[in-house]
Design a protein around this motif. Structure first.
Motif, PDB file in Angstrom:
ATOM      1  N   GLN A 129      -0.834   8.327   5.872  1.00 44.55           N
ATOM      2  CA  GLN A 129      -1.036   7.569   4.641  1.00 44.55           C
ATOM      3  C   GLN A 129      -1.923   6.348   4.890  1.00 44.55           C
ATOM      4  O   GLN A 129      -2.736   5.982   4.039  1.00 44.55           O
ATOM      5  N   LEU A 130      -1.767   5.730   6.059  1.00 43.54           N
ATOM      6  CA  LEU A 130      -2.627   4.591   6.398  1.00 43.54           C
ATOM      7  C   LEU A 130      -4.088   5.025   6.459  1.00 43.54           C
ATOM      8  O   LEU A 130      -4.963   4.366   5.878  1.00 43.54           O
ATOM      9  N   ALA A 176       0.822  -1.216   0.000  1.00 41.23           N
ATOM     10  CA  ALA A 176       0.000   0.000   0.000  1.00 41.23           C
ATOM     11  C   ALA A 176       0.858   1.268   0.000  1.00 41.23           C
ATOM     12  O   ALA A 176       0.306   2.372   0.011  1.00 41.23           O
ATOM     13  N   GLU A 177       2.171   1.086  -0.020  1.00 44.52           N
ATOM     14  CA  GLU A 177       3.120   2.202  -0.038  1.00 44.52           C
ATOM     15  C   GLU A 177       2.884   3.143   1.135  1.00 44.52           C
ATOM     16  O   GLU A 177       2.714   4.358   0.981  1.00 44.52           O
ATOM     17  N   LEU A 178       2.901   2.561   2.349  1.00 44.65           N
ATOM     18  CA  LEU A 178       2.650   3.328   3.565  1.00 44.65           C
ATOM     19  C   LEU A 178       3.960   3.607   4.286  1.00 44.65           C
ATOM     20  O   LEU A 178       4.770   2.712   4.486  1.00 44.65           O
ATOM     21  N   ASN A 228      -4.009  -6.711   8.583  1.00 41.97           N
ATOM     22  CA  ASN A 228      -3.232  -5.613   8.001  1.00 41.97           C
ATOM     23  C   ASN A 228      -2.623  -4.710   9.056  1.00 41.97           C
ATOM     24  O   ASN A 228      -1.463  -4.289   8.942  1.00 41.97           O
ATOM     25  N   ASN A 259     -10.694   2.693   1.157  1.00 47.26           N
ATOM     26  CA  ASN A 259     -11.107   1.285   1.124  1.00 47.26           C
ATOM     27  C   ASN A 259     -11.896   0.952   2.384  1.00 47.26           C
ATOM     28  O   ASN A 259     -11.470   0.126   3.208  1.00 47.26           O
ATOM     29  N   ASP A 276      -5.527   7.543   5.046  1.00 46.48           N
ATOM     30  CA  ASP A 276      -5.990   7.846   3.684  1.00 46.48           C
ATOM     31  C   ASP A 276      -6.331   6.559   2.935  1.00 46.48           C
ATOM     32  O   ASP A 276      -7.334   6.493   2.206  1.00 46.48           O
ATOM     33  N   HIS A 277      -5.505   5.526   3.133  1.00 45.48           N
ATOM     34  CA  HIS A 277      -5.747   4.248   2.460  1.00 45.48           C
ATOM     35  C   HIS A 277      -7.036   3.600   2.982  1.00 45.48           C
ATOM     36  O   HIS A 277      -7.832   3.069   2.195  1.00 45.48           O
ATOM     37  N   VAL A 328      -9.795  -2.879   5.264  1.00 51.37           N
ATOM     38  CA  VAL A 328      -8.513  -2.986   5.968  1.00 51.37           C
ATOM     39  C   VAL A 328      -8.770  -3.538   7.364  1.00 51.37           C
ATOM     40  O   VAL A 328      -9.531  -2.957   8.141  1.00 51.37           O
TER      41      VAL A 328
END
Length: 222
Positions: A105-106, A98-100, A164, A113, A108-109, A117
């Motif tokens: 950033q987490l 997830a490019e965290l 996750n 979604n 936002d991800h 998660v």
């Protein structure tokens, strides 16, 4: 066993005898989260020798458990001995995919979604679960929650790639074998200062926390 409260009590027991002149024997009561230990400790007749190590659950139980068997008024605090804040971690594989690199950033991800998660935590409606709920409410996100019987099992789920994300007490994270920690990427510690042992984990307060993780600062757990 080997959760944050258990580990902190054993550290206290190891270091206190020179000052007390007597040894401390740690008795860990499992099942029911912290409730069995709290009930047993509160039921002991005061004898000057029996102590109860307790955390935030002693306060939250009376708010969350119908007909809770105790309240914070049933204990007489002696001292605070452990500052054990929550740590937010992800599996390294998930973080890489997830490019965290940080908790912003987490979030936002997760926002992109909703409900997909997974987050592992040590029990339903514990301090860990309330930590998760506060983040969701303030950041406007939704995790897929996975409760376990303790923070160590939640961390194991992340280390093994079965979840996750996890949130746990810092002591539980540092109590893991190195092989397990190597599979886990810590993102933030919910403290307003950098704690000496946690130099490897960024504090949400350094230098200034992103707006979406302000919620973490309000959830330090002793």
């Amino acid at each position: 066993p080997v959760g944050g409260l258990d580990l902190s009590a054993r550290i206290l027991a190891r270091n206190a005898p020179p000052k007390l002149g007597v040894g401390i024997s740690v008795v860990c009561r499992t099942s029911g989260g912290h409730m069995r230990g709290n009930m047993e400790g509160i039921a002991v007749q005061p004898d000057g020798y029996t102590l109860l190590a307790w955390g935030s659950g002693l306060y939250t139980d009376e708010l969350l458990v119908r007909n809770a068997p105790y309240t914070h008024n049933d204990v007489e605090p002696v001292c605070g001995y452990s500052n054990d804040p929550e740590v937010l971690v992800v599996s390294r594989e998930f973080g890489r995919d997830a490019e965290l690199e940080n908790s912003d950033q987490l979030l936002d991800h997760v926002r992109a979604n909703p409900g997909k998660v997974t987050i592992a935590m040590g029990g339903n409606w514990t301090a860990h679960d309330l930590f998760r709920l506060r983040i969701e409410n303030q950041a406007g996100i939704k995790f897929n929650r996975m409760p376990f019987l303790g923070g160590r099992l939640a961390l194991a789920a992340v280390a093994n790639g079965n979840s996750n994300v996890a949130n746990c007490f810092a002591a539980a994270f540092f109590g893991l074998p190195k092989a397990m920690r190597d599979n886990i990427l810590p993102l933030d510690v919910a403290a307003d200062m950098q704690l000496p042992l946690m130099q490897v984990i960024p504090s949400v307060a350094e230098p200034r926390p992103p707006a979406s993780v302000q919620a973490l600062l309000a959830l330090k757990t002793a």
